[in-house]
Write an enzyme that holds these catalytic residues in place. Structure first.
Site, PDB file in Angstrom:
ATOM      1  N   LEU A   1      12.799  48.579   8.866  1.00 41.52           N
ATOM      2  CA  LEU A   1      11.281  49.365   7.572  1.00 41.52           C
ATOM      3  C   LEU A   1      10.493  49.101   8.517  1.00 41.52           C
ATOM      4  CD1 LEU A   1      10.992  49.656   4.617  1.00 41.52           C
ATOM      5  CD2 LEU A   1      10.228  47.000   4.238  1.00 41.52           C
ATOM      6  N   CYS A   2       9.186  49.718   7.785  1.00 40.82           N
ATOM      7  CA  CYS A   2       7.381  50.612   8.444  1.00 40.82           C
ATOM      8  C   CYS A   2       7.261  50.956   6.854  1.00 40.82           C
ATOM      9  CB  CYS A   2       8.128  51.344   9.329  1.00 40.82           C
ATOM     10  SG  CYS A   2       7.939  52.806   8.815  1.00 40.82           S
ATOM     11  N   GLN A   3       6.008  51.070   7.961  1.00 40.34           N
ATOM     12  CA  GLN A   3       5.065  52.522   6.012  1.00 40.34           C
ATOM     13  C   GLN A   3       5.265  53.156   5.271  1.00 40.34           C
ATOM     14  OE1 GLN A   3       2.891  50.687   4.519  1.00 40.34           O
ATOM     15  NE2 GLN A   3       2.316  52.895   2.381  1.00 40.34           N
TER      16      GLN A   3
END
Length: 106
Positions: free
Chosen positions: A69-71
Site C-alpha cells: 500500500l502507498c498513497q
C-alpha cells in the site's frame, strides 16, 4: 466482492475492496512515517519503500502473500513489479490511501 486481477506480472486489488480482509492479510504501507501519521489501514505495518527495498529478506518471505500500500498506488505498483520479478508474492493495493473511502483507519 473482492476484485483481484493480474496486471502484467503483478496482482492488483482496489484499496476499497480490502475491508473484509484487514487483520487477516500481511499489509505493508510503504509510505514514509510522516505520511502514515495521517492514517493507514488497520493492521498495516509501515516499512518505508527505501527500507523495504534495501532489506527485502529482513521483511518478506517468499512463501507468503503481501499486500503493498502507498498513497496513490504508483509507488506500490513499482515496488510490486520488482518484488514479483524476484520471486515474492505481492499484491498491489491500487488507489492507495488517497482513494480509500472506508472507516478502517488507524
Amino acid at each position: 466482492m473482492l476484485s483481484i486481477f493480474k496486471n502484467k506480472a503483478t496482482e492488483v486489488v482496489n484499496v476499497n475492496d480490502l475491508e473484509e480482509l484487514l487483520g487477516e492479510i500481511n499489509l505493508i504501507d510503504i509510505r514514509e512515517p510522516y505520511e502514515v501519521e495521517q492514517g493507514t489501514l488497520k493492521g498495516a505495518k509501515n516499512i518505508p519503500m527505501r527500507e523495504l527495498l534495501k532489506n527485502v529478506e529482513k521483511y518478506l518471505e517468499k512463501d507468503k502473500d503481501y499486500y503493498i500500500l502507498c498513497q496513490s498506488g504508483m509507488r506500490s505498483s513499482r515496488v510490486c513489479s520488482g518484488l514479483s520479478k524476484s520471486g515474492y508474492r505481492v499484491i498491489n493495493v491500487s488507489g492507495g490511501m488517497g482513494s480509500y473511502v472506508g472507516s478502517k483507519i488507524q
